[in-house]
Design a protein around this motif. Structure first.
Motif, mmCIF file in Angstrom:
data_model
loop_
_atom_site.group_PDB
_atom_site.id
_atom_site.type_symbol
_atom_site.label_atom_id
_atom_site.label_comp_id
_atom_site.label_asym_id
_atom_site.label_seq_id
_atom_site.Cartn_x
_atom_site.Cartn_y
_atom_site.Cartn_z
ATOM 1 N N ASP A 121 0.819 -1.210 0.000
ATOM 2 C CA ASP A 121 0.000 0.000 0.000
ATOM 3 C C ASP A 121 0.855 1.263 0.000
ATOM 4 O O ASP A 121 0.515 2.253 -0.654
ATOM 5 N N GLU A 130 -8.170 -0.834 -4.768
ATOM 6 C CA GLU A 130 -9.275 -1.216 -3.902
ATOM 7 C C GLU A 130 -9.094 -2.630 -3.351
ATOM 8 O O GLU A 130 -9.549 -2.951 -2.253
ATOM 9 N N ASN A 185 -6.717 -2.176 -0.442
ATOM 10 C CA ASN A 185 -7.443 -1.553 0.659
ATOM 11 C C ASN A 185 -8.394 -2.544 1.318
ATOM 12 O O ASN A 185 -8.561 -2.562 2.545
#
Length: 502
Positions: free
Chosen positions: A68, A152, A155
């Motif tokens: 990330d 996404e 996440n």
């Protein structure tokens, strides 16, 4: 053989049946000893794998966070490789613990383990499997298309890790403890079986002696009968008078002590057996010693009170018992007390501190960048470093303090009778300075470092679980602080999850 009346023949048959039962029970004691060693070895593998799951779950979360945060393609590729490796190993190990199967052991080789069945451990592994299933699906979705990793997906996996990883960590800790307690329970049951079997063997032997005495009263050839019977028994047997002079010895006793059985007649019983520091030893003809176990009974022969003693060499059995005790309560790699022994000592010291109104401290020690040592130099170098760290930590502590290896690169320390944070800071400073010293092995130069979290009794908690959890939370706070490598627990750390601590 001379003709014996029917009643005497019946008594003889009963006597030989009792001897046969004694031999069978003797074999049963040996069989339970081998079964006990097999159970301990199998339990040790399962406990080590359960402890490794905690470290793997932390490495997975760290790899997710690196994906990330990192924009550099090379670093992202390294994070992806780390995620795939730890995910696969964690998933296969959990599946094997839950259903049985093959996974990779600590030495990198395949190891087959049986599914965990029954008791609290099965409930914990079932709960862990339920928590892991959605977590696994998210990570699999991320790994299935690494070239098109949508933000996404990352996440989504991190969000689930935030909610599930702490629960997985607690379950893996509880599972390790449950498996250790189960191993101790199994060992105790098998040892109880050994005691019962041995007691039955002794009872059977006593019955043999009683039957012999009854036969000796009914026949004029009682000495011949006695010699015949004792030569059929595997255990060494000495028959001696009140002055300790041996009147009879069987062939097993001769082999045990290194004599011809007939040569032992007329010698003193004390020449063969003696006590030293409350331990019974046997002395062979060549002067060598062995640990012995004996049973004693008095009997009447020709209206003379005599003593009959059975003797067995239990040296290997005692060595096995010591080995099993070491496996159950100590870490196999470093020789330090394991988590089970640490928890017991912590509980005992809490009770003592409560009575004496004194403080104690719990330190949670985690090595920094230990994974890089394994990745760059191999697990055998990592193992040597862990052994060296264990020696260094032990050298910094008092005799009454305890240092334990929890698993992976995590250690626990118990400091007894401290006045407060000032005492702890002195010890921790010494620990960190000692650990930082260069360690050279096989041409590899390493500079160990660690992060240390501290909780104090009674201000931070009054039972072992709370103190360990809060020392763990303080350790993660120390990891976030780049200037100071230790931290004391504060209430502000209570709500921080481990995800943000990594």
């Amino acid at each position: 053989m001379e003709f014996l009346p029917k009643k005497n023949r019946d008594r003889s048959r009963l006597l030989y049946m009792a001897i046969g039962l004694f031999l069978l029970l003797d074999l049963a004691v040996l069989a339970t000893t081998y079964w006990l060693s097999y159970q301990i070895a199998e339990n040790a593998i399962t406990i080590n794998l359960a402890g490794r799951q905690r470290m793997l779950s932390q490495r997975m979360v760290k790899a997710l966070l690196n994906l990330d945060r990192t924009v550099d393609q090379q670093h992202r590729a390294e994070a992806l490789t780390e995620l795939r490796l730890t995910f696969t190993l964690f998933d296969s190990t959990l599946h094997s613990l839950h259903r049985g199967g093959v996974t990779v052991g600590g030495d990198g080789l395949p190891v087959k383990i049986a599914a965990i069945r029954g008791g609290p451990a099965q409930a914990l592994i079932n709960e862990a499997e339920q928590i892991w299933n959605p977590y696994r699906d998210r990570v699999q979705a991320l790994l299935s298309d690494p070239e098109l990793m949508a933000q996404e997906k990352i996440n989504s996996a991190i969000a689930l890790a935030n909610t599930k990883n702490l629960a997985l960590l607690e379950l893996m800790n509880s599972l390790t403890t449950a498996l250790e307690e189960s191993a101790i329970t199994k060992t105790s049951r098998i040892r109880m079986l050994q005691i019962v079997t041995f007691s039955l063997a002794v009872f059977s032997f006593i019955q043999i002696i009683l039957m012999m005495q009854r036969q000796l009263r009914k026949t004029s050839k009682h000495k011949e009968t006695l010699n015949h019977v004792i030569h059929q028994i595997n255990a060494g047997i000495l028959v001696y008078d009140g002055d300790g002079i041996v009147h009879a010895a069987n062939q097993s006793a001769g082999m045990l002590f290194g004599y011809d059985a007939t040569d032992m007649i007329g010698m003193s019983e004390s020449r063969f057996l003696f006590l030293q520091e409350n331990i019974l030893y046997g002395r062979r003809q060549d002067g060598s010693l062995f640990q012995a176990e004996s049973q004693h009974r008095e009997l009447m022969l020709d209206n003379v009170r005599m003593h009959l003693k059975t003797v067995a060499d239990v040296t290997q059995q005692r060595q096995l018992e010591n080995t099993l005790s070491q496996l159950a309560y100590h870490d196999a790699l470093t020789g330090l007390p394991n988590r089970l022994l640490f928890d017991d000592r912590l509980n005992q010291n809490i009770l003592s501190a409560r009575r004496r109104d004194v403080k104690l401290a719990v330190l949670f020690v985690d090595l920094n960048k230990f994974k890089q040592v394994n990745d760059n130099h191999g697990h055998h170098i990592g193992d040597q470093l862990l052994r060296e760290v264990a020696v260094r930590l032990r050298s910094c502590l008092r005799e009454e303090d305890t240092v334990s290896r929890f698993g992976g690169d995590e250690f626990g320390i118990l400091l007894t009778s401290v006045s407060g944070q000032e005492d702890c800071i002195v010890v921790i400073t010494h620990l960190l300075e000692t650990l930082r010293k260069v360690f050279i092995t096989e041409g590899v130069m390493l500079f160990p470092a660690a992060s240390i979290g501290v909780s104090l009794y009674p201000s931070d908690g009054d039972d072992e679980k709370i103190l360990l959890r809060r020392a763990d939370q303080a350790m993660y706070a120390a990891k976030r602080n780049s200037t100071c490598h230790f931290a004391f627990y504060t209430d502000a750390q209570q709500d921080l999850s481990r995800i943000s601590d990594i």
